[in-house]
Design a protein around this motif. Structure first.
Motif, short mmCIF file in Angstrom:
data_model
loop_
_atom_site.label_atom_id
_atom_site.label_comp_id
_atom_site.label_asym_id
_atom_site.label_seq_id
_atom_site.Cartn_x
_atom_site.Cartn_y
_atom_site.Cartn_z
N ALA A 188 0.85 -1.18 0.00
CA ALA A 188 0.00 0.00 0.00
C ALA A 188 0.89 1.24 0.00
CB ALA A 188 -0.93 0.00 1.22
N ALA A 189 0.26 2.39 -0.07
CA ALA A 189 0.97 3.66 0.05
C ALA A 189 0.20 4.54 1.02
CB ALA A 189 1.09 4.34 -1.32
N ALA A 190 0.89 5.49 1.63
CA ALA A 190 0.24 6.35 2.62
C ALA A 190 0.92 7.71 2.66
CB ALA A 190 0.25 5.70 4.00
N ARG A 191 0.16 8.67 3.15
CA ARG A 191 0.69 10.00 3.45
C ARG A 191 0.18 10.40 4.83
NH1 ARG A 191 -0.58 13.88 -1.62
NH2 ARG A 191 0.84 15.27 -0.46
N MET A 192 1.06 10.95 5.65
CA MET A 192 0.70 11.35 7.00
C MET A 192 0.76 12.86 7.11
SD MET A 192 -0.20 10.56 10.06
CE MET A 192 -0.17 11.18 11.76
N PHE A 193 -0.37 13.48 7.43
CA PHE A 193 -0.47 14.92 7.61
C PHE A 193 -0.68 15.22 9.09
CE2 PHE A 193 -2.37 13.85 3.44
CZ PHE A 193 -1.45 14.47 2.61
N ALA A 194 0.21 16.02 9.67
CA ALA A 194 0.12 16.30 11.11
C ALA A 194 0.45 17.76 11.42
CB ALA A 194 1.03 15.36 11.88
N PRO A 195 -0.28 18.71 10.83
CA PRO A 195 0.02 20.12 11.08
C PRO A 195 -0.15 20.53 12.54
CG PRO A 195 -2.07 19.89 9.93
CD PRO A 195 -1.43 18.55 9.91
N SER A 196 -0.94 19.78 13.30
CA SER A 196 -1.16 20.13 14.71
C SER A 196 0.09 19.95 15.56
CB SER A 196 -2.30 19.30 15.29
OG SER A 196 -3.54 19.67 14.72
N ILE A 197 1.06 19.14 15.09
CA ILE A 197 2.31 18.98 15.83
C ILE A 197 3.47 19.58 15.06
CG2 ILE A 197 1.52 16.95 17.09
CD1 ILE A 197 3.27 15.25 15.16
N GLY A 198 3.17 20.47 14.12
CA GLY A 198 4.21 21.17 13.39
C GLY A 198 4.81 20.41 12.23
N VAL A 199 4.12 19.34 11.77
CA VAL A 199 4.62 18.53 10.66
C VAL A 199 3.53 18.48 9.58
CG1 VAL A 199 5.58 16.30 9.96
CG2 VAL A 199 5.93 17.13 12.29
N PRO A 200 3.56 19.40 8.62
CA PRO A 200 2.52 19.39 7.58
C PRO A 200 2.39 18.03 6.90
CG PRO A 200 3.79 21.40 7.46
CD PRO A 200 4.49 20.53 8.46
N GLU A 201 3.54 17.43 6.53
CA GLU A 201 3.52 16.07 5.98
C GLU A 201 4.79 15.36 6.42
OE1 GLU A 201 2.91 13.44 1.89
OE2 GLU A 201 2.61 15.61 1.84
#
Length: 266
Positions: A188-201
């Protein structure tokens, strides 16, 4: 990875910014127990401390194994992170190590009515799309798992980061892990978006992959290989294995880390 010193937490938050990384892991070695070293790990982004970080754990294990290479072919340590104590292993050499660890129990639930639609809208996904399945998963902090139909749909995502951060903050989420429907072989493939912890992707996220593995344990999958980081030009693959027992899904997760040269943060 940084050997822990008497830095303040604000100074630790400055390290990933100075290093140009999404996260930094700080290690401190303690006494040996049962023949294994005991190592404490702390994880920081520019926004603050995290209770856990999967790819940071893989990186720490690789560096610790590299340091122990003259004494041990296979490195094994007792790791302490947040409130957890768990085993980690690494094997390899020539600055390239395979590491695996137990991410801990995964808690899974369905989002409350309307919560999935809030995140999907920020991601730019039609909430009526049949493939857009949402789950809440946690190995310390909750995040939303979102399934899309294929890799092209994943690659085409262009989230509104301000809107996504607002949605994640409102729902108390670490971020959003969007993945393509796995092939029968578990790829599979994935993308993790976490702007709430200062990591847009994020270029890699082992704990979220562990969450996905636990979610798919009842759907005929015993192993996953999830490609990440392609959209950022930093390809990576996270591997997970899973089985079920009376207590629920048991997951092991890891990957291969290559050790680059050190940098000075002074």
């Amino acid at each position: 990875m940084v050997d822990d010193t008497l830095l303040s937490d604000a100074e630790r938050c400055a390290v990933p910014v100075a290093a140009g990384t999404s996260h930094a892991v700080f290690i401190s070695a303690e006494e040996h127990t049962s023949g294994r070293p005991v190592v404490s790990l702390r994880f920081f982004t520019a926004a603050g401390e995290l209770p856990a970080c999967g790819h940071g754990t893989v990186a720490a294990l690789a560096v610790l194994a590299e340091r122990a290479q003259a004494r041990e072919r296979e490195y094994e340590a007792v790791l302490r992170s947040g409130s957890r104590t768990f085993l980690g292993r690494a094997t390899g050499g020539d600055n390239r190590y395979e590491a695996v660890f137990d991410p801990g129990p995964v808690e899974l639930s369905d989002p409350a009515a309307g919560d999935g639609e809030l995140v999907l809208a920020a991601l730019g996904i039609d909430s009526l799309e049949a493939s857009a399945r949402c789950r809440i998963a946690s190995v310390g902090r909750p995040r939303m798992l979102v399934r899309v139909v294929d890799r092209q749909a994943l690659a085409d995502l262009a989230p509104d980061m301000s809107r996504l951060r607002e949605a994640c903050d409102r729902l108390g989420l670490l971020g959003c892990y969007v993945y393509s429907m796995p092939f029968p072989d578990g790829r599979a493939a994935a993308r993790m978006f976490a702007p709430s912890i200062g990591v847009p992707e994020d270029i890699a996220n082992a704990n979220s992959t562990a969450c996905l593995a636990a979610d798919l344990a009842d759907h005929g999958f015993s192993a996953l290989d999830v490609d990440m980081g392609d959209s950022l030009g930093e390809p990576s693959t996270i591997a997970a294995s899973m089985r079920r027992d009376a207590s629920g899904p048991l997951v092991r997760v890891g990957g291969t880390a290559t050790i680059a040269s050190g940098i000075s943060l002074i």
